[in-house]
Design a protein around this motif. Sequence first.
Motif, PDB file in Angstrom:
ATOM      1  N   THR A  41     -24.464   0.913  20.914  1.00 23.82           N
ATOM      2  CA  THR A  41     -25.490   1.168  19.893  1.00 23.82           C
ATOM      3  C   THR A  41     -26.857   1.450  20.514  1.00 23.82           C
ATOM      4  OG1 THR A  41     -25.878  -1.203  19.613  1.00 23.82           O
ATOM      5  CG2 THR A  41     -24.307  -0.162  18.110  1.00 23.82           C
ATOM      6  N   ASN A  42     -27.110   0.929  21.704  1.00 22.44           N
ATOM      7  CA  ASN A  42     -28.382   1.227  22.376  1.00 22.44           C
ATOM      8  C   ASN A  42     -28.500   2.712  22.701  1.00 22.44           C
ATOM      9  OD1 ASN A  42     -29.487  -1.407  22.419  1.00 22.44           O
ATOM     10  ND2 ASN A  42     -28.124  -1.925  24.109  1.00 22.44           N
ATOM     11  N   LYS A  43     -27.386   3.334  23.046  1.00 19.92           N
ATOM     12  CA  LYS A  43     -27.413   4.773  23.324  1.00 19.92           C
ATOM     13  C   LYS A  43     -27.649   5.549  22.034  1.00 19.92           C
ATOM     14  CE  LYS A  43     -25.269   8.441  25.939  1.00 19.92           C
ATOM     15  NZ  LYS A  43     -24.281   8.754  26.979  1.00 19.92           N
ATOM     16  N   VAL A  44     -27.086   5.077  20.926  1.00 20.69           N
ATOM     17  CA  VAL A  44     -27.340   5.719  19.636  1.00 20.69           C
ATOM     18  C   VAL A  44     -28.836   5.666  19.329  1.00 20.69           C
ATOM     19  CG1 VAL A  44     -26.950   5.613  17.139  1.00 20.69           C
ATOM     20  CG2 VAL A  44     -25.048   5.201  18.715  1.00 20.69           C
ATOM     21  N   HIS A  64     -29.641  18.834  17.826  1.00 19.07           N
ATOM     22  CA  HIS A  64     -28.682  18.611  18.919  1.00 19.07           C
ATOM     23  C   HIS A  64     -28.514  17.118  19.210  1.00 19.07           C
ATOM     24  CE1 HIS A  64     -26.637  19.133  22.761  1.00 19.07           C
ATOM     25  NE2 HIS A  64     -27.549  18.331  23.301  1.00 19.07           N
ATOM     26  N   TYR A  65     -29.609  16.432  19.442  1.00 14.91           N
ATOM     27  CA  TYR A  65     -29.518  15.006  19.762  1.00 14.91           C
ATOM     28  C   TYR A  65     -29.150  14.174  18.537  1.00 14.91           C
ATOM     29  CZ  TYR A  65     -31.178  16.028  24.417  1.00 14.91           C
ATOM     30  OH  TYR A  65     -31.283  16.521  25.702  1.00 14.91           O
ATOM     31  N   GLY A  66     -29.534  14.644  17.354  1.00 14.92           N
ATOM     32  CA  GLY A  66     -29.113  13.976  16.122  1.00 14.92           C
ATOM     33  C   GLY A  66     -27.606  14.035  15.947  1.00 14.92           C
ATOM     34  N   ASN A  67     -27.021  15.189  16.258  1.00 14.68           N
ATOM     35  CA  ASN A  67     -25.561  15.324  16.172  1.00 14.68           C
ATOM     36  C   ASN A  67     -24.851  14.447  17.200  1.00 14.68           C
ATOM     37  OD1 ASN A  67     -24.976  17.065  13.973  1.00 14.68           O
ATOM     38  ND2 ASN A  67     -25.761  18.795  15.148  1.00 14.68           N
ATOM     39  N   GLN A  68     -25.437  14.316  18.383  1.00 15.20           N
ATOM     40  CA  GLN A  68     -24.846  13.423  19.384  1.00 15.20           C
ATOM     41  C   GLN A  68     -24.891  11.972  18.899  1.00 15.20           C
ATOM     42  OE1 GLN A  68     -26.327  13.756  23.390  1.00 15.20           O
ATOM     43  NE2 GLN A  68     -26.035  15.962  23.449  1.00 15.20           N
ATOM     44  N   ALA A  69     -26.033  11.595  18.309  1.00 16.39           N
ATOM     45  CA  ALA A  69     -26.161  10.233  17.776  1.00 16.39           C
ATOM     46  C   ALA A  69     -25.169  10.008  16.641  1.00 16.39           C
ATOM     47  CB  ALA A  69     -27.587   9.993  17.281  1.00 16.39           C
ATOM     48  N   LEU A  70     -24.982  11.015  15.798  1.00 16.11           N
ATOM     49  CA  LEU A  70     -24.048  10.906  14.674  1.00 16.11           C
ATOM     50  C   LEU A  70     -22.612  10.735  15.170  1.00 16.11           C
ATOM     51  CD1 LEU A  70     -23.737  10.970  11.593  1.00 16.11           C
ATOM     52  CD2 LEU A  70     -23.550  13.458  11.756  1.00 16.11           C
ATOM     53  N   ALA A  71     -22.230  11.539  16.157  1.00 13.39           N
ATOM     54  CA  ALA A  71     -20.859  11.451  16.698  1.00 13.39           C
ATOM     55  C   ALA A  71     -20.612  10.075  17.324  1.00 13.39           C
ATOM     56  CB  ALA A  71     -20.630  12.558  17.726  1.00 13.39           C
ATOM     57  N   LEU A  72     -21.573   9.587  18.094  1.00 14.43           N
ATOM     58  CA  LEU A  72     -21.400   8.285  18.734  1.00 14.43           C
ATOM     59  C   LEU A  72     -21.415   7.156  17.696  1.00 14.43           C
ATOM     60  CD1 LEU A  72     -21.000   6.655  21.300  1.00 14.43           C
ATOM     61  CD2 LEU A  72     -23.488   6.728  21.660  1.00 14.43           C
ATOM     62  N   PRO A  79     -22.929   2.218  11.018  1.00 13.74           N
ATOM     63  CA  PRO A  79     -23.463   2.921   9.853  1.00 13.74           C
ATOM     64  C   PRO A  79     -24.978   3.132   9.884  1.00 13.74           C
ATOM     65  CG  PRO A  79     -22.503   0.804   9.213  1.00 13.74           C
ATOM     66  CD  PRO A  79     -22.250   0.980  10.664  1.00 13.74           C
ATOM     67  N   SER A  80     -25.712   2.225  10.481  1.00 13.23           N
ATOM     68  CA  SER A  80     -27.154   2.407  10.572  1.00 13.23           C
ATOM     69  C   SER A  80     -27.486   3.627  11.433  1.00 13.23           C
ATOM     70  CB  SER A  80     -27.788   1.145  11.158  1.00 13.23           C
ATOM     71  OG  SER A  80     -29.179   1.263  11.196  1.00 13.23           O
ATOM     72  N   GLY A  81     -26.691   3.838  12.462  1.00 15.01           N
ATOM     73  CA  GLY A  81     -26.859   5.020  13.304  1.00 15.01           C
ATOM     74  C   GLY A  81     -26.541   6.296  12.550  1.00 15.01           C
ATOM     75  N   ASP A  82     -25.493   6.253  11.711  1.00 12.95           N
ATOM     76  CA  ASP A  82     -25.151   7.408  10.865  1.00 12.95           C
ATOM     77  C   ASP A  82     -26.334   7.794   9.993  1.00 12.95           C
ATOM     78  OD1 ASP A  82     -22.573   7.181  11.865  1.00 12.95           O
ATOM     79  OD2 ASP A  82     -21.636   6.785   9.934  1.00 12.95           O
ATOM     80  N   GLY A  84     -29.569   7.081  10.305  1.00  6.70           N
ATOM     81  CA  GLY A  84     -30.693   7.602  11.070  1.00  6.70           C
ATOM     82  C   GLY A  84     -30.430   8.997  11.615  1.00  6.70           C
ATOM     83  N   ALA A  85     -29.223   9.234  12.065  1.00  2.59           N
ATOM     84  CA  ALA A  85     -28.878  10.546  12.612  1.00  2.59           C
ATOM     85  C   ALA A  85     -28.946  11.618  11.526  1.00  2.59           C
ATOM     86  CB  ALA A  85     -27.489  10.507  13.240  1.00  2.59           C
ATOM     87  N   ASN A  86     -28.391  11.321  10.361  1.00  4.78           N
ATOM     88  CA  ASN A  86     -28.454  12.298   9.272  1.00  4.78           C
ATOM     89  C   ASN A  86     -29.895  12.594   8.866  1.00  4.78           C
ATOM     90  OD1 ASN A  86     -25.750  13.136   8.684  1.00  4.78           O
ATOM     91  ND2 ASN A  86     -25.347  11.062   7.968  1.00  4.78           N
ATOM     92  N   ARG A  87     -30.721  11.564   8.875  1.00  2.48           N
ATOM     93  CA  ARG A  87     -32.139  11.779   8.534  1.00  2.48           C
ATOM     94  C   ARG A  87     -32.801  12.672   9.574  1.00  2.48           C
ATOM     95  NH1 ARG A  87     -36.950   8.632   9.705  1.00  2.48           N
ATOM     96  NH2 ARG A  87     -38.592   9.477   8.404  1.00  2.48           N
ATOM     97  N   ASN A  88     -32.569  12.398  10.853  1.00  6.15           N
ATOM     98  CA  ASN A  88     -33.187  13.213  11.899  1.00  6.15           C
ATOM     99  C   ASN A  88     -32.679  14.652  11.880  1.00  6.15           C
ATOM    100  OD1 ASN A  88     -34.565  10.934  12.645  1.00  6.15           O
ATOM    101  ND2 ASN A  88     -33.684  10.783  14.681  1.00  6.15           N
ATOM    102  N   ILE A  89     -31.392  14.827  11.637  1.00  6.38           N
ATOM    103  CA  ILE A  89     -30.848  16.188  11.542  1.00  6.38           C
ATOM    104  C   ILE A  89     -31.523  16.914  10.380  1.00  6.38           C
ATOM    105  CG2 ILE A  89     -28.773  17.562  11.096  1.00  6.38           C
ATOM    106  CD1 ILE A  89     -27.191  15.243  12.495  1.00  6.38           C
ATOM    107  N   GLY A  90     -31.695  16.217   9.283  1.00  3.82           N
ATOM    108  CA  GLY A  90     -32.417  16.799   8.143  1.00  3.82           C
ATOM    109  C   GLY A  90     -33.831  17.212   8.531  1.00  3.82           C
ATOM    110  N   MET A  91     -34.496  16.388   9.328  1.00  2.00           N
ATOM    111  CA  MET A  91     -35.843  16.731   9.801  1.00  2.00           C
ATOM    112  C   MET A  91     -35.825  18.024  10.607  1.00  2.00           C
ATOM    113  SD  MET A  91     -37.883  13.261  11.016  1.00  2.00           S
ATOM    114  CE  MET A  91     -37.397  13.581  12.667  1.00  2.00           C
ATOM    115  N   GLY A  92     -34.824  18.159  11.454  1.00  2.00           N
ATOM    116  CA  GLY A  92     -34.714  19.361  12.272  1.00  2.00           C
ATOM    117  C   GLY A  92     -34.550  20.612  11.422  1.00  2.00           C
ATOM    118  N   TYR A  93     -33.688  20.512  10.413  1.00  2.00           N
ATOM    119  CA  TYR A  93     -33.516  21.675   9.526  1.00  2.00           C
ATOM    120  C   TYR A  93     -34.756  21.915   8.677  1.00  2.00           C
ATOM    121  CZ  TYR A  93     -28.641  22.197  10.812  1.00  2.00           C
ATOM    122  OH  TYR A  93     -27.483  22.432  11.524  1.00  2.00           O
TER     123      TYR A  93
END
Length: 133
Positions: A41-44, A64-72, A79-82, A84-93
């Motif tokens: 989870t630290n890597k996420v 890119h890094y949001g998708n890596q966090a989502l996959a991991l 689920p907390s990582g999911d 956060g990752a979806n939120r960051n990916i949304g920010m990118g778009y």
Amino acid sequence: MKKGLLLISLVLLSVSAQAQKTGPALVDSLVKRLSWVKEDTNKVILLLDISFYAAKLNPKKTIHYGNQALALSKKLEYPSGDAGANRNIGMGYGAQSLYVRALQYYFKSLRSYEELDDQMGMAKVKLSIGLVY
């Protein structure tokens, strides 16, 4: 006495200047850490930080890094990582003016935060949704 205080002041000033990296320097230093961080989870969290701080510099890196966090996160069942990752990916778009795509990820994030009953997460993602509208 004055020389001692001056020396201490200069040392503290140089240390605080190093600790306050911003922009590309901050993102680069975080990316360097990826190679030696265990897949937990630290890597996420590190991937989420990279994704977040890259948003203003390069939205594609955010995704890119949001998708890596989502996959991991999915691999670790974190689920907390999911969320956060979806939120960051949304920010990118959103930063690329791809608002429909951004909203898709923001709403995924919102559902995750609701399931976690994470009030702060819900507030942040609702703010992001509001900014898109």
